[in-house]
Write a protein that holds these residues in place. Sequence first.
Motif, PDB file in Angstrom:
ATOM      1  N   SER A 289       4.718   7.930   3.793  1.00 29.12           N
ATOM      2  CA  SER A 289       5.536   7.081   4.294  1.00 29.12           C
ATOM      3  C   SER A 289       4.904   5.793   4.158  1.00 29.12           C
ATOM      4  CB  SER A 289       5.914   7.124   5.740  1.00 29.12           C
ATOM      5  OG  SER A 289       4.722   7.745   6.484  1.00 29.12           O
ATOM      6  N   LEU A 290       4.842   5.359   2.654  1.00 31.68           N
ATOM      7  CA  LEU A 290       4.408   4.064   2.649  1.00 31.68           C
ATOM      8  C   LEU A 290       5.591   2.751   2.143  1.00 31.68           C
ATOM      9  CD1 LEU A 290       1.915   5.369  -0.353  1.00 31.68           C
ATOM     10  CD2 LEU A 290       1.485   4.920   2.216  1.00 31.68           C
ATOM     11  N   ASP A 291       5.532   1.703   3.071  1.00 31.06           N
ATOM     12  CA  ASP A 291       6.432   0.799   2.922  1.00 31.06           C
ATOM     13  C   ASP A 291       5.743  -0.191   2.080  1.00 31.06           C
ATOM     14  OD1 ASP A 291       6.046  -0.480   6.362  1.00 31.06           O
ATOM     15  OD2 ASP A 291       4.674  -0.164   4.892  1.00 31.06           O
ATOM     16  N   ILE A 292       5.625   0.012   0.759  1.00 26.39           N
ATOM     17  CA  ILE A 292       5.236  -0.771  -0.315  1.00 26.39           C
ATOM     18  C   ILE A 292       6.303  -0.755  -1.643  1.00 26.39           C
ATOM     19  CG2 ILE A 292       3.324  -1.023  -2.103  1.00 26.39           C
ATOM     20  CD1 ILE A 292       1.403  -0.596   0.002  1.00 26.39           C
ATOM     21  N   ASP A 293       6.711  -1.839  -1.976  1.00 20.44           N
ATOM     22  CA  ASP A 293       7.317  -1.892  -3.172  1.00 20.44           C
ATOM     23  C   ASP A 293       6.836  -1.551  -4.377  1.00 20.44           C
ATOM     24  OD1 ASP A 293       9.561  -4.369  -4.736  1.00 20.44           O
ATOM     25  OD2 ASP A 293       9.166  -2.149  -5.165  1.00 20.44           O
ATOM     26  N   PHE A 294       6.613  -0.226  -5.078  1.00 23.67           N
ATOM     27  CA  PHE A 294       5.936   0.087  -6.174  1.00 23.67           C
ATOM     28  C   PHE A 294       6.613  -0.327  -7.398  1.00 23.67           C
ATOM     29  CE2 PHE A 294       2.540   2.057  -4.049  1.00 23.67           C
ATOM     30  CZ  PHE A 294       2.833   2.628  -2.892  1.00 23.67           C
ATOM     31  N   SER A 295       7.778  -0.737  -7.371  1.00 28.77           N
ATOM     32  CA  SER A 295       8.535  -0.924  -8.590  1.00 28.77           C
ATOM     33  C   SER A 295       7.892  -1.861  -9.908  1.00 28.77           C
ATOM     34  CB  SER A 295      10.031  -1.414  -8.215  1.00 28.77           C
ATOM     35  OG  SER A 295       9.913  -2.858  -7.412  1.00 28.77           O
ATOM     36  N   ASN A 296       7.325  -3.085  -9.388  1.00 31.00           N
ATOM     37  CA  ASN A 296       6.764  -3.871 -10.406  1.00 31.00           C
ATOM     38  C   ASN A 296       5.309  -3.780 -10.483  1.00 31.00           C
ATOM     39  OD1 ASN A 296       9.185  -5.188 -11.198  1.00 31.00           O
ATOM     40  ND2 ASN A 296       9.046  -6.804  -9.383  1.00 31.00           N
ATOM     41  N   LEU A 297       4.893  -2.662  -9.949  1.00 39.46           N
ATOM     42  CA  LEU A 297       3.377  -2.605  -9.738  1.00 39.46           C
ATOM     43  C   LEU A 297       2.913  -2.392 -11.296  1.00 39.46           C
ATOM     44  CD1 LEU A 297       1.025  -2.179  -7.958  1.00 39.46           C
ATOM     45  CD2 LEU A 297       1.390   0.260  -7.812  1.00 39.46           C
ATOM     46  N   ALA A 386      -7.489  -0.404   8.863  1.00 36.76           N
ATOM     47  CA  ALA A 386      -6.116   0.447   8.888  1.00 36.76           C
ATOM     48  C   ALA A 386      -5.020  -0.391   9.711  1.00 36.76           C
ATOM     49  CB  ALA A 386      -6.435   1.669   9.861  1.00 36.76           C
ATOM     50  N   ARG A 387      -5.383  -1.422  10.504  1.00 35.71           N
ATOM     51  CA  ARG A 387      -4.520  -2.277  11.079  1.00 35.71           C
ATOM     52  C   ARG A 387      -4.122  -3.430  10.084  1.00 35.71           C
ATOM     53  NH1 ARG A 387      -6.843  -4.308  15.751  1.00 35.71           N
ATOM     54  NH2 ARG A 387      -8.686  -3.431  15.477  1.00 35.71           N
ATOM     55  N   GLU A 388      -4.954  -3.559   9.131  1.00 35.41           N
ATOM     56  CA  GLU A 388      -4.699  -5.045   8.341  1.00 35.41           C
ATOM     57  C   GLU A 388      -3.902  -4.577   7.018  1.00 35.41           C
ATOM     58  OE1 GLU A 388      -8.036  -7.811  10.431  1.00 35.41           O
ATOM     59  OE2 GLU A 388      -7.708  -7.824   8.333  1.00 35.41           O
ATOM     60  N   VAL A 389      -4.146  -3.362   6.511  1.00 27.10           N
ATOM     61  CA  VAL A 389      -3.693  -3.126   5.346  1.00 27.10           C
ATOM     62  C   VAL A 389      -2.048  -3.073   5.540  1.00 27.10           C
ATOM     63  CG1 VAL A 389      -5.470  -1.884   4.150  1.00 27.10           C
ATOM     64  CG2 VAL A 389      -3.837  -0.683   5.816  1.00 27.10           C
ATOM     65  N   ASP A 390      -1.224  -3.545   4.432  1.00 27.89           N
ATOM     66  CA  ASP A 390       0.108  -3.219   4.585  1.00 27.89           C
ATOM     67  C   ASP A 390       0.703  -2.131   4.686  1.00 27.89           C
ATOM     68  OD1 ASP A 390       0.213  -5.481   1.482  1.00 27.89           O
ATOM     69  OD2 ASP A 390       0.092  -6.017   3.606  1.00 27.89           O
ATOM     70  N   SER A 391       0.004  -1.068   4.343  1.00 30.07           N
ATOM     71  CA  SER A 391       0.433   0.434   4.535  1.00 30.07           C
ATOM     72  C   SER A 391      -0.717   1.629   4.216  1.00 30.07           C
ATOM     73  CB  SER A 391       1.633   0.899   3.705  1.00 30.07           C
ATOM     74  OG  SER A 391       2.114   1.875   4.075  1.00 30.07           O
ATOM     75  N   GLY A 392      -0.713   2.566   4.964  1.00 29.37           N
ATOM     76  CA  GLY A 392      -1.941   3.300   4.736  1.00 29.37           C
ATOM     77  C   GLY A 392      -1.726   4.872   4.777  1.00 29.37           C
ATOM     78  N   ILE A 393      -2.707   5.698   4.120  1.00 26.45           N
ATOM     79  CA  ILE A 393      -2.620   7.208   4.518  1.00 26.45           C
ATOM     80  C   ILE A 393      -3.965   7.599   5.175  1.00 26.45           C
ATOM     81  CG2 ILE A 393      -3.005   9.375   2.816  1.00 26.45           C
ATOM     82  CD1 ILE A 393      -2.027   7.626   0.542  1.00 26.45           C
ATOM     83  N   TYR A 394      -3.612   8.061   6.424  1.00 23.14           N
ATOM     84  CA  TYR A 394      -4.926   8.395   7.173  1.00 23.14           C
ATOM     85  C   TYR A 394      -4.944   9.866   6.747  1.00 23.14           C
ATOM     86  CZ  TYR A 394      -4.495   4.801  10.756  1.00 23.14           C
ATOM     87  OH  TYR A 394      -4.742   3.843  11.762  1.00 23.14           O
ATOM     88  N   LEU A 395      -6.373  10.019   6.813  1.00 22.72           N
ATOM     89  CA  LEU A 395      -7.121  11.264   6.369  1.00 22.72           C
ATOM     90  C   LEU A 395      -6.879  12.488   7.248  1.00 22.72           C
ATOM     91  CD1 LEU A 395     -10.529  10.436   4.852  1.00 22.72           C
ATOM     92  CD2 LEU A 395      -8.339  10.368   3.480  1.00 22.72           C
TER      93      LEU A 395
END
Length: 610
Positions: A289-297, A386-395
Amino acid sequence: MGKKNAFPILIEGLKKMEYRGYDSAGICVGHNNDLMLAKKKGRVVELEKDFLNEYGVCSLDGSCEKRYELKEIKGGMGIAHTRWATHGEPNETNAHPHFDCKKEIAVVHNGIIENYNALKEILEKEGHIFVSKTDTEVISHLVEKFYQGNIEEAAIKAIKLIEGTFGLAIICKKENKIIVARRGSPVVLGVGENENIVASDVVAILPHTKRVIYLNDNEMAVLMQDGYAVKNLDGQNVEKNIEEIKWAAEEIEKGGYKHFMLKEIFEQPKAVENTLRGRIDEDNNVKLSLDIDFSNLKRIIIAACGTSWHSALIGKYLIEKSANLPVEVDYASEFRYRNPIVGPDDLLLVISQSGETADVLAALREAKQKGAKTLGIINVVGSTIAREVDSGIYLHAGPEIGVASTKAFSCQVTALLLLALFLAQKRGVKIDKEIFVELKNLPKKIEETLKNSDKIILLADKFKDAKNFLYLGRGMNFPVALEGALKLKEISYIHAEGYPAAEMKHGPIALVDSNMPVVFVATKDNTYSKILSNMEEIRARGGQIIAITNEVSQDIQRLSQNIIAVPRCAEELSPIINTIPLQILAYHIADKKNLDVDKPKNLAKSVTVE
Ligand code: AGP
């Protein structure tokens, strides 16, 4: 701050926090308008020794034994600190807490005061006497300068003059209050029953409460006997959510293992299972669940430090291979200060076990400031990164206490492969379904690999007195060689270097002779025949080869008497499987040298200063 005596709680808290810095320790407890301060060079147990009562216990058979108990030190208010020296050598004088001139104010601090010299000059001109070589002592004298009977106001005035990073706590003998504040270094407030506990890390809070508040930069908290308040640095109240720590208290215990590192090595099957849990659905779709727009990446830049940087190097192979997306990997500290060219079409991926590494935090803020999207692969929930990135994956790897990172590395590589497959699916890149079968079987393969320990213990015995080691690998196993070398260096203090195997002939091979153990990561992949040739080159110069392989061929048996066999797996998973024997080898070499494996000299689990 609470109704119970603070001293024993602080001593236990220091022992839990010791993995974050352990060159000296100190404590200060307030009671009846007085402050009792004690500090010592070395471990917390050295400090504790001065407060132990010895008593004898005799049993019916007449045999007696000595027992020790902590002396009762009255006072429900106290601060304490274990140090990782930045300014001033590790000794009793430079240990925290630091007093002001009148010994009425005591301060502990985690971070670096960049303008301490300028402040010290001003304060010395005003007559303040400094006793230590630390930057921190400036804070206690600054608070003293502004103290007019209200420690909160004095603290705010002092903090506003400080440049640099801090997680700090201040007490004053005239007031029943603890002032804490943060900018750059982590501060967590534990909200308990009739007590509140503050620490840089939840492990010291967990035995008392699971309800915590994470302070943000430029926030402070005031702890009183009957409660607490969180404020900004203008003294205005700030509403904060109380969050629940998911870890169980026993997770931060050794669970019968001799060291946390060994426990964490053997926790890897479960830890990787937790990283995979709920992230691949029955149709092999990767769910992140990553709320990042990867379209133009257009590009991914991965920034990290130490072991996390090694997993980042593997991440580059995985993402470029599966998702066909260009990836650059940078040491976070180098990325931060090289004026990086990043923008909105770029994704900065930061990897950090602790989520508090200052170099990584600085790289993240640099990229955000330049408009890049940001993503984090983090283990510690609620940590600053973890609190400052736009989105993340916890291990979800659970707490990692041993300074040498092990299970976090395996979980980071697992998370990177999930991300690579997720991006491939998003970009419509075809994926060989076999990889999902392999991923599901990964925890089992790790268990199988761990079964090899006995053989590795024998090799540890054979090579524990070596002065140098070389680690060699190709492709995804080059970063594995780097990681193997780092593990050995940081816990056994044996000089070790990791190299791409083919690079040997361009210089390092000059180091090879019969005293040089050379570890080859030689698992079957498209470079297998090449690595065999590299082994021939080392053999020809008398090097002693240790081979990690999933193909015990005649060639390997001819070239090496020290073979560690690992189970076959998909190439993408081989870095995880191949690193585990190297973790175990380093562990047993350090343990056989009777070194403190969990707290190697000069290191700290989370490096919160740049
Ligand atoms: C690894 O064993 C070390 N403890 C160290 O290199 C560590 O990986 C590095 O400090 C990065 O830490 P992080 O993952 O918490 O950011």
